[in-house]
Design an enzyme around this catalytic site. Structure first.
Site, PDB file in Angstrom:
ATOM      1  N   LYS A 115       6.964 -44.407 104.249  1.00 36.32           N
ATOM      2  CA  LYS A 115       6.228 -45.041 105.348  1.00 36.32           C
ATOM      3  C   LYS A 115       6.706 -44.469 106.686  1.00 36.32           C
ATOM      4  O   LYS A 115       5.908 -44.166 107.570  1.00 36.32           O
ATOM      5  CB  LYS A 115       6.500 -46.556 105.275  1.00 36.32           C
ATOM      6  CG  LYS A 115       5.549 -47.393 106.025  1.00 36.32           C
ATOM      7  CD  LYS A 115       4.299 -47.692 105.234  1.00 36.32           C
ATOM      8  CE  LYS A 115       3.296 -48.394 106.114  1.00 36.32           C
ATOM      9  NZ  LYS A 115       2.027 -48.607 105.498  1.00 36.32           N
ATOM     10  N   LYS A 202       0.837 -40.122  91.903  1.00 40.74           N
ATOM     11  CA  LYS A 202       0.581 -41.383  91.193  1.00 40.74           C
ATOM     12  C   LYS A 202      -0.806 -41.960  91.505  1.00 40.74           C
ATOM     13  O   LYS A 202      -1.250 -41.887  92.642  1.00 40.74           O
ATOM     14  CB  LYS A 202       1.667 -42.377  91.645  1.00 40.74           C
ATOM     15  CG  LYS A 202       1.773 -43.623  90.820  1.00 40.74           C
ATOM     16  CD  LYS A 202       2.704 -44.618  91.476  1.00 40.74           C
ATOM     17  CE  LYS A 202       2.054 -45.277  92.657  1.00 40.74           C
ATOM     18  NZ  LYS A 202       2.675 -46.519  93.135  1.00 40.74           N
ATOM     19  N   LYS A 205      -3.666 -47.917  94.283  1.00 44.23           N
ATOM     20  CA  LYS A 205      -4.722 -48.803  94.816  1.00 44.23           C
ATOM     21  C   LYS A 205      -5.207 -48.301  96.157  1.00 44.23           C
ATOM     22  O   LYS A 205      -6.348 -48.499  96.528  1.00 44.23           O
ATOM     23  CB  LYS A 205      -4.116 -50.188  95.125  1.00 44.23           C
ATOM     24  CG  LYS A 205      -3.788 -51.056  93.975  1.00 44.23           C
ATOM     25  CD  LYS A 205      -3.095 -52.337  94.489  1.00 44.23           C
ATOM     26  CE  LYS A 205      -2.211 -52.900  93.409  1.00 44.23           C
ATOM     27  NZ  LYS A 205      -1.310 -53.932  93.825  1.00 44.23           N
TER      28      LYS A 205
HETATM   29  P1  TYM Z   1       2.147 -53.204  92.361  1.00 46.26           P
HETATM   30  O1  TYM Z   1       1.181 -54.269  92.717  1.00 46.26           O
HETATM   31  O2  TYM Z   1       2.177 -51.969  93.205  1.00 46.26           O
HETATM   32  O3  TYM Z   1       1.896 -52.754  90.871  1.00 46.26           O
HETATM   33  C1  TYM Z   1       1.848 -53.679  89.800  1.00 46.26           C
HETATM   34  C2  TYM Z   1       2.448 -53.035  88.562  1.00 46.26           C
HETATM   35  O4  TYM Z   1       1.706 -51.851  88.213  1.00 46.26           O
HETATM   36  C3  TYM Z   1       2.598 -50.749  88.086  1.00 46.26           C
HETATM   37  N1  TYM Z   1       1.886 -49.538  88.523  1.00 46.26           N
HETATM   38  C4  TYM Z   1       1.716 -48.457  87.746  1.00 46.26           C
HETATM   39  N2  TYM Z   1       2.093 -48.187  86.488  1.00 46.26           N
HETATM   40  C5  TYM Z   1       1.745 -46.985  85.973  1.00 46.26           C
HETATM   41  N3  TYM Z   1       1.040 -46.044  86.656  1.00 46.26           N
HETATM   42  C6  TYM Z   1       0.648 -46.277  87.929  1.00 46.26           C
HETATM   43  N4  TYM Z   1      -0.041 -45.361  88.594  1.00 46.26           N
HETATM   44  C7  TYM Z   1       0.986 -47.535  88.533  1.00 46.26           C
HETATM   45  N5  TYM Z   1       0.738 -48.086  89.740  1.00 46.26           N
HETATM   46  C8  TYM Z   1       1.318 -49.308  89.721  1.00 46.26           C
HETATM   47  C9  TYM Z   1       3.768 -51.079  89.005  1.00 46.26           C
HETATM   48  O5  TYM Z   1       4.932 -50.374  88.636  1.00 46.26           O
HETATM   49  C10 TYM Z   1       3.901 -52.569  88.788  1.00 46.26           C
HETATM   50  O6  TYM Z   1       4.636 -52.838  87.616  1.00 46.26           O
HETATM   51  N6  TYM Z   1       6.603 -54.554  94.080  1.00 46.26           N
HETATM   52  C11 TYM Z   1       5.651 -54.837  93.017  1.00 46.26           C
HETATM   53  C12 TYM Z   1       5.292 -56.315  92.863  1.00 46.26           C
HETATM   54  C13 TYM Z   1       6.458 -57.211  92.747  1.00 46.26           C
HETATM   55  C14 TYM Z   1       7.247 -57.430  91.583  1.00 46.26           C
HETATM   56  C15 TYM Z   1       8.255 -58.370  91.976  1.00 46.26           C
HETATM   57  C16 TYM Z   1       7.215 -56.934  90.307  1.00 46.26           C
HETATM   58  C17 TYM Z   1       6.961 -57.985  93.757  1.00 46.26           C
HETATM   59  N7  TYM Z   1       8.060 -58.675  93.283  1.00 46.26           N
HETATM   60  C18 TYM Z   1       9.222 -58.819  91.079  1.00 46.26           C
HETATM   61  C19 TYM Z   1       8.170 -57.374  89.400  1.00 46.26           C
HETATM   62  C20 TYM Z   1       9.160 -58.285  89.783  1.00 46.26           C
HETATM   63  C21 TYM Z   1       4.387 -54.050  93.303  1.00 46.26           C
HETATM   64  O7  TYM Z   1       4.059 -53.784  94.426  1.00 46.26           O
HETATM   65  O8  TYM Z   1       3.614 -53.800  92.226  1.00 46.26           O
END
Ligand code: TYM
Length: 336
Positions: A115, A202, A205
């Site tokens: 960022k 990667k 979203k």
């Molecule tokens: P987020 O919303 O970015 O993504 C949700 C989950 O999807 C996985 N992910 C992927 N896996 C494989 N290939 C990809 N291209 C891909 N893009 C996303 C992410 O690794 C994630 O498992 N910080 C977290 C949310 C969060 C969280 C937590 C998770 C907040 N607190 C505590 C677990 C425990 C996040 O932004 O995920």
């Protein structure tokens, strides 16, 4: 034997992608089917505030994310679901953990550095929430004291940070928090699904090029077009090799993860095909079948049903969070 606690979450910054599904949701479904663990998952709407969103958009995202959890097959009677802002204890724990963290540690986190680079090194423009993001994520986890966290590969650093904080908390205050372990699938099993047009990056979203990302609620024809337009190479041989054939490897991983078969089975299936167009059509069929099924369930859910599911375990989860936080506060000397 005592049940293990598994924990997972996603941020409601936008629409869910095939990457989210394969990297974490699909893995949760398999764990839910085993029925021998306690699973707690949530939608992180506080985390979502790090990106400017209008009220209506934030609410829309949250509802969409919650509905998608249900539409893919998460059963709230087996898997406990909550919304991050429903359990206020996380904010207090967040503050406590911030006192155990240094600025240097936070500034070294990849997400923050990326960022900072994008903002032309002007840290003045980066919301403090982005810097503090890993602490809130650690608080999410520590609040429920789980054994495992199920995430994709991109969350590895956040999990290491959380483990570090747990050790510090236990050392400084004699708390008894379990040293949580990340449950991250291998790259071959889909922990890092790549962008379709740019398979060395990667799938995300927030990608500006929408042809890079399959969204779970994409129009089916659009999804098919995106898969057929995925960047490949000119060899016309289908096998897994990340450095030589990132595009084909990505499609093979997507195919095998949705089919729930080992990658080697998929490789065998396509060994003699030697036709990328046909291969992409088969992968597109598989993805579109999945999306059609999810979308059918999704459109059958109304807001009333959603609220009921959201309330199903809320009292239990609030009590648990409250008890865990009080134990920590007691050890620190904030309660006596
Ligand atoms: P987020 O919303 O970015 O993504 C949700 C989950 O999807 C996985 N992910 C992927 N896996 C494989 N290939 C990809 N291209 C891909 N893009 C996303 C992410 O690794 C994630 O498992 N910080 C977290 C949310 C969060 C969280 C937590 C998770 C907040 N607190 C505590 C677990 C425990 C996040 O932004 O995920």
């Amino acid at each position: 034997m005592e049940k293990k606690i598994l924990f997972s979450g996603l941020t409601s910054t936008g629409r869910l992608t095939l990457g989210n599904y394969i990297g974490s949701l699909n893995k949760l479904l398999n764990l839910q089917a085993e029925k021998n663990n306690e699973i707690v998952i949530f939608v992180a709407n506080l985390h979502a505030l790090t990106i400017p969103l209008k009220r209506e958009q934030l609410i829309r995202n949250v509802k969409e994310n919650l509905k998608l959890y249900l539409a893919i097959g998460i059963d709230p009677k087996i898997t406990k679901i909550y919304l991050q802002s429903q359990i206020k204890e996380v904010n207090e724990l967040f503050y406590i953990l911030s006192t155990l963290t240094t600025m240097g540690q936070l500034q070294r986190m990849t997400q923050y550095k990326d960022k900072a680079k994008k903002e032309a090194n002007s840290t003045f423009k980066i919301p403090t929430g982005i810097l503090l993001y890993p602490i809130l994520m650690a608080a999410d986890i520590i609040l429920f004291n789980p054994d495992f966290v199920i995430v994709g590969d991109d969350q590895k650093q956040h999990l290491e940070f959380t483990r570090d904080l747990i050790l510090r908390l236990n050392n400084n205050y004699d708390t008894d928090i379990k040293l949580v372990k990340p449950k991250i699938a291998s790259i071959e099993e889909g922990s890092r699904i790549m962008a379709l047009k740019n398979p060395t990056q990667k799938m995300s979203k927030s990608d500006h090029n929408k042809d890079n990302t399959i969204f779970l609620l994409d129009d089916i024809k659009e999804a098919r077009r995106k898969i057929l337009g995925a960047l490949t190479d000119s060899e016309d041989k289908i096998y897994y090799n990340l450095s030589k054939k990132p595009g084909i490897s990505n499609l093979l991983v997507i195919y095998s993860a949705i089919k729930n078969i080992p990658l080697s089975f998929a490789e065998k299936e396509f060994k003699n095909l030697n036709d990328y167009r046909k291969f992409k059509e088969i992968v597109a069929d598989t993805v579109c079948d999945l999306l059609t099924k999810i979308q059918k369930n999704y459109h059958n859910l109304d807001d009333d049903k959603l609220q009921k599911n959201l309330d199903y375990n809320l009292k239990y989860l609030k009590n648990r969070a409250n008890k865990n936080l009080d134990q920590i506060k007691n050890k620190i000397g904030l309660l006596f």
